[in-house]
Design a protein around this motif. Sequence first.
Motif, PDB file in Angstrom:
ATOM      1  N   ARG A  88      -6.290   6.606  -8.364  1.00  0.00           N
ATOM      2  CA  ARG A  88      -6.185   4.860  -7.679  1.00  0.00           C
ATOM      3  C   ARG A  88      -7.326   3.036  -8.003  1.00  0.00           C
ATOM      4  N   PRO A  89      -8.358   3.738  -9.032  1.00  0.00           N
ATOM      5  CA  PRO A  89      -8.722   2.425  -9.447  1.00  0.00           C
ATOM      6  C   PRO A  89      -7.821   2.108 -10.188  1.00  0.00           C
ATOM      7  N   THR A  92      -5.003   0.656  -9.162  1.00  0.00           N
ATOM      8  CA  THR A  92      -5.355  -0.831  -8.934  1.00  0.00           C
ATOM      9  C   THR A  92      -5.596  -2.257  -9.339  1.00  0.00           C
ATOM     10  N   ALA A 191      -0.915  -2.253  -3.233  1.00  0.00           N
ATOM     11  CA  ALA A 191      -2.425  -1.641  -2.901  1.00  0.00           C
ATOM     12  C   ALA A 191      -2.283  -1.655  -1.390  1.00  0.00           C
ATOM     13  N   LEU A 194      -1.932   2.050  -1.662  1.00  0.00           N
ATOM     14  CA  LEU A 194      -2.370   3.212  -2.178  1.00  0.00           C
ATOM     15  C   LEU A 194      -3.986   3.544  -2.121  1.00  0.00           C
ATOM     16  N   TRP A 195      -4.311   2.751  -0.847  1.00  0.00           N
ATOM     17  CA  TRP A 195      -6.328   3.253  -0.301  1.00  0.00           C
ATOM     18  C   TRP A 195      -5.843   3.862   0.484  1.00  0.00           C
TER      19      TRP A 195
END
Length: 416
Positions: A88-89, A92, A191, A194-195
């Motif tokens: 995830r990070p 991003t 994004a 995704l979070w």
Amino acid sequence: MIAHLPSGQHSTHGRDHSEAHLVVFLATIDTLVALGIDVILPAFDLLRIDFGLGEGAGKLSLVVLVFYGGLAIGQPIYGPFADRFGRRPVLTVGLAIYAAGALLCTLAPNFEMLLAARVIWGVGAASCAALFPAMARDLYSGEHLARELQLITAVFLIGPVAAPYIGEALIATGWWQAVFVSGVGFAAAAAVWLWLFGETLPLERHRSLELHSLGDAVKTIFGIVSTRRYMAATAFADGAFFVHLSATQVIIDEIYGQDRWFAPIFSSFSLVIGATLLQAHHMTFIRNARWTATTAARWVVVNGIVYFIVGVWTDWVPPFWLWIVMTVISTAWLTVIRATCVSLALDPLEHMAGTASGVIGAVSQGSGALIAIIMTIRITDHVRPMGLGFLVYGLLAAFFIARAHRASITAADSPS
């Protein structure tokens, strides 16, 4: 390990998702790569005028092919970081670069700067290309992984179906650079999702970023004979597919003079490819992934031979409808080869799926873009380079698939 739960639910750090949600989400991440290409294709004629480009596919094809160069540069970088910090990070950060590249395209004062911005856009898109297979590998393995990647790719094709129409609608606003700005919106929406979605890589499977660890990972990836050969097969399948992707608009417009039909034709290609992938999904369920890859390679080779015979017979300008049929058959089965061979190459590498996905994507797509240029720059007033690309690259993909299968069987039969 995140496993196949009996209920059909999968967890991403405490969040349960249905299989349908997982497939749609991963397909959406993959779709960002296609949208970075397909949404700008309707603007090619305006690009040629604004930047003073000549006729033919040569220079215009670079707008697509340098994007793939960015994909090749970025993927092996994102992979190890995603294995260390999580999917995830890192994704991003990639989406932020994706948005920046799209925005820079609108500001490009000349064609060279446009190409540079497209490379940056491609580097951002590389995070999507590298990490959606890694996320799938976090959740699936074996034949299930192959079936899911085929299904994800089929759902992903909703993007290419819609993209030409989105591009034409944006051009109709009177500011054709809006096709580039759309990339910012796509990245922002992805994004947010995704979070909300969560992380797929468990903490216990995070890997070190130390050089010796990365070196060992790369040695492992290239040390598996079947993985290496499936990677080569994917590279040649990508090369043939990229010829289609970068040259189809020019062929429809300049060779056949049917530019008004580009959007529906390109969208119909995506629909046929999606249907073929669903068929491949069923084939893999009934038989296995190796059988599906072999069948796809046979279709590409046989159609390539037909393409060659028809090309010679018609001075390499076949009737428009026949060119469409031959092209869509090749592109559909080339897509099956990519989805299936990536899963077969990735399957033994669960413990380094991010790094492996990045390396496999960089090698296959980077090599594919380079060999596509060999054919694409030769397209002028006939389709011979496309036909030869389908035949020659299809034969090479089939060769490496057969060799990879042999290596897989040998490894399976060998004592541990």
